[in-house]
Design an enzyme around this catalytic site. Structure first.
Site, short mmCIF file in Angstrom:
data_model
loop_
_atom_site.label_atom_id
_atom_site.label_comp_id
_atom_site.label_asym_id
_atom_site.label_seq_id
_atom_site.Cartn_x
_atom_site.Cartn_y
_atom_site.Cartn_z
N HIS A 114 37.64 -25.27 -12.47
CA HIS A 114 36.73 -25.33 -11.32
C HIS A 114 37.18 -26.55 -10.49
CE1 HIS A 114 32.92 -26.17 -9.20
NE2 HIS A 114 32.53 -24.95 -9.51
N ASP A 190 35.29 -29.87 -19.83
CA ASP A 190 34.26 -29.40 -18.92
C ASP A 190 33.49 -28.28 -19.63
OD1 ASP A 190 32.77 -28.15 -17.00
OD2 ASP A 190 34.39 -27.97 -15.53
N GLN A 193 30.36 -24.14 -18.49
CA GLN A 193 30.17 -22.71 -18.79
C GLN A 193 30.11 -22.43 -20.29
OE1 GLN A 193 29.29 -20.69 -16.52
NE2 GLN A 193 30.08 -21.56 -14.63
N LYS A 216 22.59 -24.81 -15.16
CA LYS A 216 23.21 -23.58 -15.69
C LYS A 216 22.65 -23.25 -17.06
CE LYS A 216 27.63 -24.52 -13.37
NZ LYS A 216 27.66 -23.63 -12.23
N CYS A 356 35.02 -21.62 -6.33
CA CYS A 356 35.45 -23.02 -6.50
C CYS A 356 36.64 -23.13 -7.44
CB CYS A 356 34.31 -23.91 -7.00
SG CYS A 356 32.94 -23.98 -5.88
C1 LIG Z 1 33.48 -24.62 -15.18
C2 LIG Z 1 32.64 -25.38 -14.19
N1 LIG Z 1 32.79 -26.69 -14.09
C3 LIG Z 1 32.06 -27.42 -13.24
C4 LIG Z 1 31.13 -26.83 -12.41
C5 LIG Z 1 30.37 -27.67 -11.47
O1 LIG Z 1 29.03 -27.68 -11.77
P1 LIG Z 1 28.03 -28.48 -10.83
O2 LIG Z 1 28.16 -27.86 -9.47
O3 LIG Z 1 26.69 -28.25 -11.44
O4 LIG Z 1 28.47 -29.89 -10.85
C6 LIG Z 1 30.95 -25.46 -12.47
C7 LIG Z 1 29.98 -24.79 -11.58
O5 LIG Z 1 30.05 -23.62 -11.32
C8 LIG Z 1 31.72 -24.70 -13.39
O6 LIG Z 1 31.59 -23.39 -13.49
#
Ligand SMILES: Cc1ncc(COP(=O)(O)O)c(C=O)c1O
Length: 399
Positions: A114, A190, A193, A216, A356
């Protein structure tokens, strides 16, 4: 599995929500807990010496303990409350990596990240003249481990579950292999998900940092978590300066609080933290294994149904065992936005775009995909409605 716990479905009878990777719906217990705070003990934390402030402070620390146990941190002080996964990654980049890395050194990530776990590292590389390498994936969406890259890298930033391909990366194995060939590598995972959908044990994974977002995983927006090993967090400079994060302030110098407070400058999202604690209770009561099994079953069912659609391309692993509840696809001759729009008109909520993850889409050779993602409130009927909807889209566009 638990649709009745989520008021949004009572208030929107025909809602087919298939966008939990973007944000999850919230159960009544979480909404109640937030309202309870505002109605009955709204006060700032760590300051007031009166009962409602003491209660609010205790609830925040209770939530920290719950989150710590939920991901099996060694100590609650390793849990830093931040706004979201994005902020957590930026803290690591700015407060850990930036001060400790030198021009010409190398950092690594993957091409399936992401933007939150890609752009901060890319920008660091630009600012500090670093080499910026990435792990690629195969036609099935599985990462290639590249010894040469990992051997030289000072850090590796890697997603646990891809928010597009759904790939569940074998993080434990990747970390073990990385440490075997590079004992000093610092690894950030990260978990945006993964944490909402499967059991995560940060000690077992042996990652240095682990980040995720509350919104999430049934909690409110505006609350996220940075987990870091105590020995690393304790060495890091603060990210934000101001109230709540100091030990002593003189006119010409300041000393800073211990972790976790050193990284929690200013007033926290108290209601958000409380919501996260209750969300953790809610998920644990359902059981992370049961949640994973439910979503795996749905993913398998959805993949089976979608594979029958003529002209469809599915991205990422085709085996639900290797995949979170995320399915990206395209349909020949129809733009993803058209698909999402026509489905949206029928209250079927999916995502279309780059999610993203533009480098990942560049790698796939497409500018956009449609994405379906599941939560515990989805059932196979949602998939049936989706598939019927896609057939309708195909008819409209004569594809
Ligand atoms: C794999 C992953 N990392 C990071 C993020 C970023 O999350 P946030 O927008 O809550 O910071 C997302 C959001 O969709 C994501 O899917």
């Amino acid at each position: 599995m638990k649709k009745k716990d989520f008021p949004i479905f009572q208030n929107n009878k025909d809602l087919v929500y298939l966008d939990s990777a973007a944000t999850s719906q919230k159960p009544q217990v979480v909404l109640d807990a937030m309202m309870d705070y505002y109605k009955n003990y709204n006060a700032n934390v760590r300051r007031g010496l009166y009962p409602i402030a003491e209660k609010a402070t205790a609830k925040v620390e209770e939530a920290r303990d719950k989150v710590s146990e939920f991901i099996n941190a060694e100590d609650p002080s390793e849990i830093i409350f931040v706004r979201n996964a994005t902020e957590a990654i930026n803290i690591v980049v700015e407060s850990y990596t930036y001060p400790s890395i030198k021009e010409g050194e190398e950092i690594a990530t993957t091409i399936m990240e992401h933007h939150s776990n890609f752009v901060p590292w890319q920008q660091l590389a630009i600012k500090k003249f670093l080499k910026f390498g990435y792990l690629d994936f195969d036609h099935n969406g599985n990462l290639f481990f590249v010894d040469e890259l990992i051997k030289k890298a000072k850090s590796l930033a890697i997603t646990h579950v891809s928010n597009v391909l759904g790939t569940i990366n074998p993080i434990k194995e990747i970390i073990r292999n990385a440490r075997k060939i590079n004992k000093d590598i610092v690894i950030l995972v990260d978990g945006a998900q993964s944490v909402p959908h499967m059991k995560v044990d940060v000690q077992d994974l042996d990652c240095d940092f682990f980040v995720f977002s509350g919104h999430k995983m049934m909690a409110s927006t505006g609350i996220g978590v940075l987990y870091g090993k105590k020995k690393l967090l304790s060495r890091m400079e603060p990210f934000l300066y101001g109230g709540q994060m100091i030990q002593e302030v003189a006119i010409d110098r300041s000393t800073f609080a211990d972790i976790p407070y050193r990284f929690e400058a200013g007033t926290l999202d108290i209601a958000g933290i409380i919501s996260l604690g209750v969300a953790v209770d809610y998920l644990e009561k359902l059981g992370m294994e049961a949640i994973r099994n439910h979503e795996k079953k749905l993913t398998r069912y959805c993949l089976d149904q979608m594979e029958k659609i003529e002209g469809i391309t599915l991205y990422g692993p085709k085996n639900a065992e290797e995949k979170g509840g995320i399915i990206a696809f395209n349909i020949e001759r129809i733009h993803p936005h058209d698909i999402a729009q026509v489905l949206g008109d029928r209250n079927i909520c999916i995502r279309a775009g780059h999610h993203c993850a533009m480098p990942l889409h560049t790698r796939l050779g497409v500018s956009a995909t449609c994405r379906v993602s599941f939560g515990i409130y989805n059932e196979t009927e949602d998939v049936d409605i989706l598939v019927k909807g896609i057939q309708k889209v195909k008819k409209i566009f004569k594809a």
